[in-house]
Design a protein around this motif. Sequence first.
Motif, short mmCIF file in Angstrom:
data_model
loop_
_atom_site.label_atom_id
_atom_site.label_comp_id
_atom_site.label_asym_id
_atom_site.label_seq_id
_atom_site.Cartn_x
_atom_site.Cartn_y
_atom_site.Cartn_z
N HIS A 79 0.54 -1.14 -0.24
CA HIS A 79 0.48 -0.14 -0.12
C HIS A 79 0.71 1.39 0.16
CE1 HIS A 79 -3.47 2.14 0.78
NE2 HIS A 79 -2.54 3.35 2.43
N VAL A 80 1.65 1.41 1.17
CA VAL A 80 2.80 2.28 1.03
C VAL A 80 3.62 2.59 -0.26
CG1 VAL A 80 4.02 3.50 2.55
CG2 VAL A 80 2.65 2.16 4.07
N TYR A 81 4.42 1.31 -0.77
CA TYR A 81 5.05 2.11 -1.64
C TYR A 81 4.77 1.80 -2.79
CZ TYR A 81 8.70 0.22 -5.09
OH TYR A 81 9.56 0.14 -6.18
N HIS A 82 2.70 2.21 -3.47
CA HIS A 82 2.66 2.20 -4.36
C HIS A 82 1.66 3.69 -4.20
CE1 HIS A 82 -0.87 1.86 -7.67
NE2 HIS A 82 -1.44 1.81 -6.93
N HIS A 83 1.28 4.42 -3.31
CA HIS A 83 1.13 4.99 -3.20
C HIS A 83 1.90 6.63 -3.42
CE1 HIS A 83 -3.39 3.50 -1.75
NE2 HIS A 83 -3.55 4.87 -1.66
N VAL A 84 3.36 5.65 -2.66
CA VAL A 84 4.23 6.70 -2.28
C VAL A 84 5.11 6.57 -4.08
CG1 VAL A 84 6.86 7.11 -1.97
CG2 VAL A 84 5.03 6.92 -0.27
N LEU A 85 4.75 5.28 -4.77
CA LEU A 85 5.50 5.71 -6.52
C LEU A 85 4.66 7.04 -7.19
CD1 LEU A 85 8.20 4.92 -6.86
CD2 LEU A 85 7.15 2.36 -8.31
N MET A 86 3.33 6.47 -7.05
CA MET A 86 2.38 6.90 -7.48
C MET A 86 2.51 8.73 -7.99
SD MET A 86 1.33 4.71 -9.99
CE MET A 86 0.27 5.40 -11.14
N VAL A 87 3.14 8.91 -6.82
CA VAL A 87 3.29 10.61 -6.56
C VAL A 87 4.75 10.85 -7.08
CG1 VAL A 87 3.29 12.33 -5.16
CG2 VAL A 87 1.64 10.56 -5.08
N PHE A 88 5.80 9.85 -6.82
CA PHE A 88 7.14 10.49 -6.73
C PHE A 88 7.09 9.91 -8.29
CE2 PHE A 88 11.36 9.61 -6.50
CZ PHE A 88 12.12 10.25 -5.73
N LEU A 89 6.67 9.04 -9.11
CA LEU A 89 7.79 9.11 -9.74
C LEU A 89 7.11 9.82 -11.29
CD1 LEU A 89 8.88 6.67 -12.19
CD2 LEU A 89 7.27 5.29 -12.21
N PRO A 90 5.39 10.11 -11.23
CA PRO A 90 5.11 10.81 -12.11
C PRO A 90 5.71 12.53 -12.30
CG PRO A 90 3.31 9.59 -11.57
CD PRO A 90 4.29 9.73 -10.40
N TYR A 91 6.19 13.54 -10.84
CA TYR A 91 7.17 14.34 -10.87
C TYR A 91 8.38 14.47 -11.61
CZ TYR A 91 10.16 17.84 -9.30
OH TYR A 91 11.38 19.03 -9.16
N TRP A 92 8.77 13.30 -11.72
CA TRP A 92 10.24 12.65 -12.10
C TRP A 92 9.98 13.49 -13.62
CZ3 TRP A 92 13.94 15.28 -9.80
CH2 TRP A 92 13.81 15.59 -8.64
N VAL A 93 8.80 12.11 -14.22
CA VAL A 93 8.77 11.95 -15.59
C VAL A 93 8.69 13.41 -16.35
CG1 VAL A 93 7.27 10.68 -17.48
CG2 VAL A 93 7.78 9.04 -15.22
N VAL A 94 7.40 13.50 -15.67
CA VAL A 94 7.25 15.19 -15.55
C VAL A 94 8.63 16.10 -15.91
CG1 VAL A 94 6.11 16.86 -15.77
CG2 VAL A 94 4.71 15.19 -15.82
#
Length: 289
Positions: free
Chosen positions: A165-180
């Motif tokens: 749960h935590v890994y999924h929620h953190v990554l789904m915020v963290f990753l899109p930022y760096w992709v953009v």
Amino acid sequence: MEMSTQQCLTSLISTHPDYTCLNEMFPRLIELSDLPVADPVAAKFPFLGSAWLVTFLLISYLLIILKLGKKFMEHRKPYNINNILIVYNVFQMIYNVIMFCMIVYYCIIKPTYDFTCMETLSFDHPRKNMERALSYAFFVNKIIDLLDTIFFVLRKSYKQITVLHVYHHVLMVFLPYWVVRFYGVGAQFVTTAFLNTFVHAVMYLYYMITAMYPGMKGSLWWKKYITVLQIIQFLIGMIQSAYILNFNPECDFPKIFHAIIIIGGAIFVAMFSNFYIRAYIMPQRRKLK
């Protein structure tokens, strides 16, 4: 020895959390934050313009759900926030349905991308602002999703605050930022948004029903298929990337992102599969014994 993001999150959520791994993240962020922005327009949107704001948000989230929140609730009874949950789940369901429908319109009804090579649109493309808007709406929704865990804390449903749960929620915020920041908006990650919004619309429908009618929580036969849908969405993303790498290697979508989609997808498939086995298959086997 340096920890990976997943190892750090696993450590934070363990019985004896090690918060020192957070210190290892800062030097990396300082180096990354000095790199140029891929889309200056998107970078002006709230939260997309600052690595530190996103980092502060996620660290605050982790501290609240793993330490401060539990400390706050230590001598308190679980809050009855059922009405809040109903409103929240209705909002999330509608939000995801709207995003899903818009992606269907711009990707299928009025095709904007070639699914065999999905690249970010050029700055002068007539649908560029729509691509930015949809990408940002998806990113904001991932931030809103963090409230899921806050509600678990307020209800003292700590068993639901798992590594997955935590890994999924953190990554789904963290990753899109760096992709953009490094690449831009949209592109093949539209597939991710397309699949994810559909899955989340179904998931929040389930949560809405169980919040409105608590007695139905154990009787909704299709609950387990939400996990199946989550697994399928990652498999589709992995298959798309594998297809492009093998049959359309000239595609300009960065290969590093294909690797992230495939490796990250494999991790999520393994984690969600493990959850499915533990939550649905093993209990059924125990009943048969």
